[in-house]
Design a protein around this motif. Structure first.
Motif, mmCIF file in Angstrom:
data_model
loop_
_atom_site.group_PDB
_atom_site.id
_atom_site.type_symbol
_atom_site.label_atom_id
_atom_site.label_comp_id
_atom_site.label_asym_id
_atom_site.label_seq_id
_atom_site.Cartn_x
_atom_site.Cartn_y
_atom_site.Cartn_z
ATOM 1 N N TYR A 57 51.194 38.155 50.184
ATOM 2 C CA TYR A 57 50.610 36.732 50.578
ATOM 3 C C TYR A 57 51.060 35.855 49.394
ATOM 4 C CZ TYR A 57 47.530 38.869 53.702
ATOM 5 O OH TYR A 57 46.823 39.393 54.971
ATOM 6 N N GLY A 58 51.752 36.105 48.367
ATOM 7 C CA GLY A 58 52.014 34.989 47.295
ATOM 8 C C GLY A 58 50.755 34.475 46.333
ATOM 9 N N VAL A 59 49.884 35.257 46.359
ATOM 10 C CA VAL A 59 48.735 34.849 45.618
ATOM 11 C C VAL A 59 48.696 35.795 44.699
ATOM 12 C CG1 VAL A 59 47.689 33.855 47.476
ATOM 13 C CG2 VAL A 59 46.960 35.928 47.010
ATOM 14 N N SER A 60 47.432 35.483 43.633
ATOM 15 C CA SER A 60 47.306 36.079 42.481
ATOM 16 C C SER A 60 46.199 37.208 42.622
ATOM 17 C CB SER A 60 46.937 35.295 41.216
ATOM 18 O OG SER A 60 45.469 34.745 41.535
ATOM 19 N N LEU A 61 46.042 38.336 41.873
ATOM 20 C CA LEU A 61 44.941 39.325 42.087
ATOM 21 C C LEU A 61 43.600 38.536 41.832
ATOM 22 C CD1 LEU A 61 46.319 42.670 40.545
ATOM 23 C CD2 LEU A 61 46.235 42.051 42.874
ATOM 24 N N ASP A 62 43.490 37.690 41.032
ATOM 25 C CA ASP A 62 42.375 36.785 40.658
ATOM 26 C C ASP A 62 41.954 36.225 41.770
ATOM 27 O OD1 ASP A 62 41.916 37.993 38.154
ATOM 28 O OD2 ASP A 62 42.912 36.175 37.180
ATOM 29 N N TYR A 63 42.865 35.567 42.676
ATOM 30 C CA TYR A 63 42.372 34.873 43.894
ATOM 31 C C TYR A 63 41.754 35.576 44.969
ATOM 32 C CZ TYR A 63 42.643 32.255 48.135
ATOM 33 O OH TYR A 63 42.245 31.461 49.430
ATOM 34 N N LEU A 64 42.583 36.761 45.218
ATOM 35 C CA LEU A 64 42.083 37.808 46.202
ATOM 36 C C LEU A 64 40.759 38.206 45.765
ATOM 37 C CD1 LEU A 64 44.996 40.028 47.152
ATOM 38 C CD2 LEU A 64 44.154 38.038 48.241
ATOM 39 N N VAL A 65 40.375 38.428 44.683
ATOM 40 C CA VAL A 65 38.958 38.835 44.198
ATOM 41 C C VAL A 65 37.875 37.975 43.976
ATOM 42 C CG1 VAL A 65 39.807 41.151 43.616
ATOM 43 C CG2 VAL A 65 39.438 39.552 41.977
ATOM 44 N N GLY A 66 38.343 36.710 44.033
ATOM 45 C CA GLY A 66 37.323 35.606 43.931
ATOM 46 C C GLY A 66 37.057 35.093 42.584
ATOM 47 N N ARG A 67 37.905 35.596 41.736
ATOM 48 C CA ARG A 67 37.780 35.053 40.110
ATOM 49 C C ARG A 67 38.326 33.761 40.001
ATOM 50 N NH1 ARG A 67 39.688 39.435 36.003
ATOM 51 N NH2 ARG A 67 38.991 37.624 34.437
ATOM 52 N N THR A 68 39.030 33.156 40.887
ATOM 53 C CA THR A 68 39.530 31.931 40.835
ATOM 54 C C THR A 68 40.022 31.346 42.190
ATOM 55 O OG1 THR A 68 41.471 30.335 39.792
ATOM 56 C CG2 THR A 68 42.159 32.585 40.659
#
Length: 72
Positions: A57-68
């Protein structure tokens, strides 16, 4: 398991790109049923699978888990 944000973001990323669950599953080398379970918050992916999904998806792990809220 209480990671509703992960499930929501997985579905959001997939639908924004107009992909099927099967297309994502094929890229990540998992079954479609496994990916469905992640989107339905029935199971959490292993870290190695989560990394593949984030890369796809071209996203960070933090984005996927809701940290940012920043995708990258």
């Amino acid at each position: 398991m209480e990671n509703e944000e992960l499930a929501n973001r997985l579905k959001q990323c997939r639908t924004e790109r107009g992909l099927t669950q099967n297309e994502v599953a094929i890229f990540c080398d998992i079954t479609e049923k496994a990916y469905q379970n992640y989107e339905r918050n029935r199971r959490e992916p292993k870290l190695s699978i989560l990394v593949r999904i984030a890369d796809f998806y071209g996203v960070s792990l933090d984005y996927l888990v809701g940290r940012t809220d920043q995708k990258c």
